[in-house]
Design a protein around this motif. Structure first.
Motif, PDB file in Angstrom:
ATOM      1  N   MET A  89       0.814  -1.215   0.000  1.00 58.71           N
ATOM      2  CA  MET A  89       0.000   0.000   0.000  1.00 58.71           C
ATOM      3  C   MET A  89       0.852   1.272   0.000  1.00 58.71           C
ATOM      4  SD  MET A  89      -3.101  -1.049   2.557  1.00 58.71           S
ATOM      5  CE  MET A  89      -4.417  -2.113   1.968  1.00 58.71           C
ATOM      6  N   ALA A  90       2.073   1.166   0.523  1.00 58.95           N
ATOM      7  CA  ALA A  90       2.982   2.322   0.535  1.00 58.95           C
ATOM      8  C   ALA A  90       3.671   2.527  -0.807  1.00 58.95           C
ATOM      9  CB  ALA A  90       4.024   2.148   1.632  1.00 58.95           C
ATOM     10  N   GLY A  91       3.439   1.587  -1.760  1.00 61.05           N
ATOM     11  CA  GLY A  91       4.037   1.727  -3.085  1.00 61.05           C
ATOM     12  C   GLY A  91       5.080   0.694  -3.403  1.00 61.05           C
ATOM     13  N   GLY A  92       5.224  -0.319  -2.549  1.00 66.56           N
ATOM     14  CA  GLY A  92       6.182  -1.377  -2.805  1.00 66.56           C
ATOM     15  C   GLY A  92       7.542  -1.104  -2.185  1.00 66.56           C
ATOM     16  N   ALA A  93       8.397  -2.119  -2.251  1.00 62.47           N
ATOM     17  CA  ALA A  93       9.715  -2.026  -1.632  1.00 62.47           C
ATOM     18  C   ALA A  93      10.531  -0.875  -2.199  1.00 62.47           C
ATOM     19  CB  ALA A  93      10.460  -3.349  -1.807  1.00 62.47           C
ATOM     20  N   ALA A  94      10.373  -0.599  -3.494  1.00 60.97           N
ATOM     21  CA  ALA A  94      11.146   0.496  -4.098  1.00 60.97           C
ATOM     22  C   ALA A  94      10.778   1.836  -3.468  1.00 60.97           C
ATOM     23  CB  ALA A  94      10.905   0.533  -5.602  1.00 60.97           C
ATOM     24  N   ALA A  95       9.487   1.992  -3.100  1.00 59.45           N
ATOM     25  CA  ALA A  95       9.044   3.254  -2.511  1.00 59.45           C
ATOM     26  C   ALA A  95       9.664   3.482  -1.133  1.00 59.45           C
ATOM     27  CB  ALA A  95       7.520   3.274  -2.402  1.00 59.45           C
ATOM     28  N   LEU A  96       9.987   2.392  -0.433  1.00 57.76           N
ATOM     29  CA  LEU A  96      10.580   2.535   0.895  1.00 57.76           C
ATOM     30  C   LEU A  96      12.006   3.066   0.820  1.00 57.76           C
ATOM     31  CD1 LEU A  96       9.286  -0.629   2.791  1.00 57.76           C
ATOM     32  CD2 LEU A  96       8.246   1.629   2.575  1.00 57.76           C
TER      33      LEU A  96
END
Length: 342
Positions: free
Chosen positions: A104-111
């Motif tokens: 929901m936060a946009g995936g691992a790449a977004a982190l």
């Protein structure tokens, strides 16, 4: 024929994570809404950045950053919201819940693209409780406009608890009563020398000079406090009796003093420097002198202020609360005699 079940939204995922024991309503940027509508508190998740901050700094710090940055908002009863803190702090993310929130936060790449901490977050460096770091920590909290603190504290500009005879007396009278109680405990008389450590905006030194005729020195590490305190002393017509000095208490060398007051400064000393602090107070006093030390304490066995929590990063950097027994032992070990505790 029925349609496919709708995909749970951010609010649904968060309420499932929190569970039924946390009476919280959640609304989110994706339009989702979950939790009891009669809840006293509503958590509004305004942006995926709120999830990113919480996931990359688990616990209180990530939530604090999201709140300060405006990615989270709290609506409703603030006291009820604060009461939820203990219930939420013990939660641990299971792998499935973690994976859902990451998606929901946009995936691992977004982190890997988490926003920088808000500019309001403290960034003190150097050895903990060194002179330079203490000055930076104090500046973070206190070097704010005096108008802000006047709105918060009222005309007395007193940043510590008051003594209330009853609820009808009002804050200003209750703060004056506190200063008078301290003056009586110190046995102040005309001509005595008083040192006020962490003098704030000058409330104690002004009261002691005006009502007890002492010659007072107030020291603070905050430039904003020192400037305003000097103006308040001048406005009170007490410049001949009161000096306000921008100084660390460790750099006060013009002893001896008949009395020392330390009101709400003790939280900034640090456990490792407790013996140094009380030893310094002892050396600054006349043999017959008195020290009144006022500070926030914590019960024995209770953890101190976490270094990754909201208080440390946004309110009182490097603040430490002491257990009363430890303080009494340190004071007596320094050669002072503890005569009264309340």
């Amino acid at each position: 024929m029925t349609g496919a079940p709708s995909t749970p939204g951010v609010a649904d995922a968060l309420t499932q994570l929190l569970g039924p024991r946390v009476p919280l309503r959640v609304t989110a940027y994706d339009g989702s809404d979950a939790g009891p509508r009669e809840a006293a508190v509503t958590l509004e998740v305004r942006s995926p950045d709120a999830l990113r901050r919480a996931l990359t700094a688990p616990g209180e710090l990530g939530l604090a950053r999201a709140y300060v940055a405006g990615d989270l908002e709290i609506h409703g009863d603030l006291y009820a919201a604060l009461a939820l803190r203990d219930q939420i702090s013990g939660l641990a993310l299971r792998p499935a819940a973690w994976a859902t929130l990451v998606r929901m936060a946009g995936g691992a790449a977004a982190l890997r693209r988490v926003p920088e901490p808000p500019p309001e977050e403290s960034r003190v460096h150097g050895r903990r409780h060194s002179r330079a770091r203490d000055a930076a920590a104090i500046s973070h909290h206190y070097d704010v406009s005096g108008e802000f603190y006047r709105l918060l504290l009222g005309p007395s500009m007193t940043y510590s608890c008051a003594v209330w005879r009853d609820a009808s007396v009002g804050l200003e009278a209750a703060q004056e009563a506190k200063y008078e109680l301290i003056s009586r405990k110190l046995g102040l008389r005309p001509g005595m020398r008083l040192l006020d450590v962490g003098c704030g905006w000058g409330g104690m030194v002004i009261h002691a000079a005006r009502h007890h005729g002492v010659r007072a020195l107030g020291v603070t590490l905050s430039r904003e406090q020192a400037d305003l305190a000097r103006r308040r002393v001048a406005d009170a017509g007490l410049s001949d009796l009161v000096e306000i000095r921008l100084s660390d208490y460790r750099d006060v060398h013009d002893a001896p003093f008949d009395a020392i007051s330390s009101i709400g400064m003790f939280e900034h000393v640090g456990t490792a420097h407790l013996g140094e602090y009380v030893g310094r107070m002892h050396r600054l006093l006349l043999p017959s002198g008195r020290l009144l030390n006022h500070g926030i304490s914590r019960p024995a066995g209770q953890k101190g202020i976490g270094r990754r929590g909201f208080i440390q990063r946004y309110v009182f950097p490097d603040g430490e609360l002491q257990e009363i027994g430890r303080v009494i032992s340190a004071v007596q070990h320094s050669g002072l005699e503890v005569r009264h505790v309340e």
